[in-house]
Scaffold this motif. Structure first.
Motif, PDB file in Angstrom:
ATOM      1  N   ILE A 319       0.833  -1.201   0.000  1.00  0.00           N
ATOM      2  CA  ILE A 319       0.000   0.000   0.000  1.00  0.00           C
ATOM      3  C   ILE A 319       0.868   1.251   0.000  1.00  0.00           C
ATOM      4  O   ILE A 319       0.602   2.216  -0.743  1.00  0.00           O
ATOM      5  CB  ILE A 319      -0.949  -0.013   1.220  1.00  0.00           C
ATOM      6  N   GLU A 320       1.937   1.238   0.803  1.00  0.00           N
ATOM      7  CA  GLU A 320       2.832   2.393   0.838  1.00  0.00           C
ATOM      8  C   GLU A 320       3.533   2.576  -0.501  1.00  0.00           C
ATOM      9  O   GLU A 320       3.749   3.702  -0.960  1.00  0.00           O
ATOM     10  CB  GLU A 320       3.868   2.224   1.956  1.00  0.00           C
ATOM     11  N   ALA A 321       3.887   1.470  -1.161  1.00  0.00           N
ATOM     12  CA  ALA A 321       4.518   1.553  -2.484  1.00  0.00           C
ATOM     13  C   ALA A 321       3.580   2.187  -3.491  1.00  0.00           C
ATOM     14  O   ALA A 321       3.999   3.004  -4.328  1.00  0.00           O
ATOM     15  CB  ALA A 321       4.935   0.159  -2.952  1.00  0.00           C
ATOM     16  N   VAL A 322       2.300   1.841  -3.425  1.00  0.00           N
ATOM     17  CA  VAL A 322       1.328   2.433  -4.340  1.00  0.00           C
ATOM     18  C   VAL A 322       1.156   3.919  -4.046  1.00  0.00           C
ATOM     19  O   VAL A 322       1.053   4.738  -4.965  1.00  0.00           O
ATOM     20  CB  VAL A 322      -0.028   1.705  -4.246  1.00  0.00           C
ATOM     21  N   ARG A 323       1.152   4.274  -2.785  1.00  0.00           N
ATOM     22  CA  ARG A 323       1.039   5.703  -2.442  1.00  0.00           C
ATOM     23  C   ARG A 323       2.210   6.498  -3.005  1.00  0.00           C
ATOM     24  O   ARG A 323       2.045   7.645  -3.451  1.00  0.00           O
ATOM     25  CB  ARG A 323       0.949   5.858  -0.923  1.00  0.00           C
ATOM     26  N   ARG A 324       3.408   5.908  -2.979  1.00  0.00           N
ATOM     27  CA  ARG A 324       4.575   6.594  -3.559  1.00  0.00           C
ATOM     28  C   ARG A 324       4.410   6.738  -5.067  1.00  0.00           C
ATOM     29  O   ARG A 324       4.758   7.775  -5.643  1.00  0.00           O
ATOM     30  CB  ARG A 324       5.856   5.825  -3.231  1.00  0.00           C
ATOM     31  N   ILE A 325       3.886   5.681  -5.702  1.00  0.00           N
ATOM     32  CA  ILE A 325       3.645   5.755  -7.147  1.00  0.00           C
ATOM     33  C   ILE A 325       2.660   6.873  -7.466  1.00  0.00           C
ATOM     34  O   ILE A 325       2.868   7.673  -8.387  1.00  0.00           O
ATOM     35  CB  ILE A 325       3.122   4.402  -7.676  1.00  0.00           C
ATOM     36  N   VAL A 326       1.582   6.941  -6.696  1.00  0.00           N
ATOM     37  CA  VAL A 326       0.585   7.982  -6.917  1.00  0.00           C
ATOM     38  C   VAL A 326       1.206   9.366  -6.750  1.00  0.00           C
ATOM     39  O   VAL A 326       0.994  10.264  -7.580  1.00  0.00           O
ATOM     40  CB  VAL A 326      -0.612   7.809  -5.955  1.00  0.00           C
ATOM     41  N   ALA A 327       1.994   9.562  -5.692  1.00  0.00           N
ATOM     42  CA  ALA A 327       2.623  10.863  -5.449  1.00  0.00           C
ATOM     43  C   ALA A 327       3.539  11.249  -6.610  1.00  0.00           C
ATOM     44  O   ALA A 327       3.522  12.402  -7.079  1.00  0.00           O
ATOM     45  CB  ALA A 327       3.405  10.826  -4.136  1.00  0.00           C
ATOM     46  N   ASP A 328       4.344  10.297  -7.071  1.00  0.00           N
ATOM     47  CA  ASP A 328       5.260  10.576  -8.192  1.00  0.00           C
ATOM     48  C   ASP A 328       4.489  10.895  -9.466  1.00  0.00           C
ATOM     49  O   ASP A 328       4.845  11.831 -10.202  1.00  0.00           O
ATOM     50  CB  ASP A 328       6.177   9.375  -8.437  1.00  0.00           C
ATOM     51  N   GLU A 329       3.439  10.122  -9.727  1.00  0.00           N
ATOM     52  CA  GLU A 329       2.667  10.328 -10.954  1.00  0.00           C
ATOM     53  C   GLU A 329       1.911  11.649 -10.917  1.00  0.00           C
ATOM     54  O   GLU A 329       1.789  12.329 -11.941  1.00  0.00           O
ATOM     55  CB  GLU A 329       1.692   9.165 -11.159  1.00  0.00           C
ATOM     56  N   VAL A 330       1.403  12.012  -9.755  1.00  0.00           N
ATOM     57  CA  VAL A 330       0.700  13.295  -9.621  1.00  0.00           C
ATOM     58  C   VAL A 330       1.664  14.449  -9.892  1.00  0.00           C
ATOM     59  O   VAL A 330       1.346  15.386 -10.638  1.00  0.00           O
ATOM     60  CB  VAL A 330       0.060  13.437  -8.228  1.00  0.00           C
ATOM     61  N   ALA A 331       2.857  14.383  -9.278  1.00  0.00           N
ATOM     62  CA  ALA A 331       3.847  15.447  -9.476  1.00  0.00           C
ATOM     63  C   ALA A 331       4.243  15.555 -10.944  1.00  0.00           C
ATOM     64  O   ALA A 331       4.344  16.666 -11.498  1.00  0.00           O
ATOM     65  CB  ALA A 331       5.075  15.178  -8.608  1.00  0.00           C
TER      66      ALA A 331
END
Length: 439
Positions: A319-331
């Motif tokens: 779940i934390e890995a997906v949150r990092r992916i989301v943050a990177d993709e949003v940026a």
């Protein structure tokens, strides 16, 4: 214009309220068009599932956009606005993009990581495209969201952390019935959720799967697709199928009860244990009637809420890995969007420079009529190269600066410094949207 999300989900509202707000079919299309046609709204997409009802919109006024969308949700559901508002959440601009990406990855689902939401998002996107309510902004947001969701599932295995609603429901069924290998299952409905139920039951080794649906042809196709013994029955034979089944899964799109007290009367007289799994919204199965059946148990959407907590406990790393992916993709998405926003201004600047060069060369020709053609070409080439070199560094730099938060100020500064026509960048943007193609 900015992206706005207004909605409610299992996290913010009870299932009973979600049932009332949920829209489908012609009602969904009508709400989609009324939202799109509302003042201050330029684009609209509506996601309506058993767990959430969300409106994705592009608006030019935040407060007026939120108010009108909230009013339309209240009007279509019959829920008073003051009651509905307590359960609505609102996300705007950067936060809206983050929310849409998180939804696509399954982070906002009742069962974390379930992959069904990707298909539901894609379906909502296609409907908006077919109805002409989606433009360039939401097109880019949802296309990127779908890619982010696929990336999250591929790279992190989050879909293994949380099962689908069907899988979770069948786990509850096992606790009541035991192993599913000897179970005869009845699936009522032939939509995407029913298809998932049939496939999951087949993998679990169900002895037989019976499919009942209002449109018999769809039931036949679904039964034929099963990798297990399966058959379709017409809906009028539902009472007979109920007496045969040990496990009943119902997930139709009906607006009222499908398995009523009258239909369930007499079921259970044979003394067998039965399990009813109601995955529909609104609910398909009358819970009071099930309680009257000896040896029967029922699980509905409310009973699956604890699956979210279980998934959080099982897979915090995924779940934390997906949150990092989301943050990177949003940026990355927002940076690219900000950089693209300054492009019309850069194009307008270069267009103005070209006009100035052409005017000066024309004046030079008038003043030096005896200048030979070769000299004219050399002079024109030299002047244009000087202008290009002078503009290169500032235009490249302004696009780099524009990718940061607040970068739109640089486009405005460029317009003021070079006294650009305010309508010029808008004309470039309109041409870009008109000429763009949908994938």
């Amino acid at each position: 214009m900015s992206v706005l999300v207004v909605g409610l989900s299992h996290r913010s509202a009870p299932v009973a309220l979600l049932e009332r707000v949920s829209v489908s079919g012609d009602s969904l299309v009508k709400l989609l068009h009324e939202t799109h046609d509302a003042p201050h709204v330029a684009e609209a997409v509506i996601v309506s599932t058993c767990n959430r009802v969300e409106v994705y919109a592009v608006v030019d006024k935040f407060h007026r956009g939120v108010s009108r969308i909230s009013e339309l949700l209240a009007l279509h559901s019959g829920v008073p606005l003051e009651d509905l508002s307590r359960h609505l959440y609102v996300h705007y601009e950067d936060r809206a993009i983050q929310h849409v990406f998180s939804v696509a990855c399954g982070l906002e689902s009742m069962v974390v990581g379930e992959g069904q939401i990707l298909g539901q998002l894609r379906q909502a996107f296609r409907l908006a495209q077919d109805e002409g309510t989606v433009g360039r902004t939401l097109h880019d947001v949802l296309q990127r969201a779908l890619r982010v969701g696929k990336r999250a599932h591929h790279e992190t295995g989050i879909d293994k952390v949380g099962a689908s609603l069907v899988s979770v429901g069948l786990d509850v069924a096992r606790a009541h019935l035991g192993p599913l290998e000897d179970v005869r299952a009845l699936v009522v409905g032939a939509g995407s959720m029913s298809g998932l139920a049939v496939a999951t039951l087949a993998r679990a080794g169900a002895r037989e799967i019976i499919v009942a649906n209002r449109t018999h042809e769809r039931a036949v196709r679904l039964a034929e697709s099963a990798q297990a013994p399966a058959r379709a029955v017409e809906l009028h034979r539902l009472p007979e199928a109920l007496t045969e089944a040990d496990l009943i899964v119902s997930c139709t799109g009906a607006t009222g009860l499908v398995l009523t007290a009258d239909q369930l009367q007499g079921i259970g007289d044979d003394g067998r244990r039965r399990f009813f799994l109601d995955l529909a919204l609104p609910h398909d199965i009358d819970p009071a009637a099930v309680r009257e059946i000896p040896g029967a148990a029922l699980a509905a959407l409310d009973d699956l809420r604890t699956a979210q907590e279980a998934a959080d406990a099982i897979g915090p790393e995924a779940i934390e890995a997906v949150r990092r992916i989301v943050a990177d993709e949003v940026a990355d998405f927002l940076g690219a969007a900000r950089a693209a926003a300054v492009t019309p201004t850069v194009v307008a600047l270069r267009s103005k420079a070209a006009e100035v060069v052409d005017a000066e060369l024309a004046r030079l020709s008038g003043r030096l009529p005896d200048l030979d053609e070769r000299s004219r070409r050399e002079i024109a080439h030299a002047v244009r190269r000087v202008v290009d070199k002078l503009l290169h560094a500032p235009t490249v730099r302004v696009q780099e600066l524009a990718s940061a938060p607040g970068g739109d100020a640089y486009a405005d500064a460029l317009s003021r410094l070079f006294d650009l026509d305010p309508k010029a960048p808008e004309a470039v943007t309109r041409a870009d949207i008109t000429e763009g193609t949908e994938p």
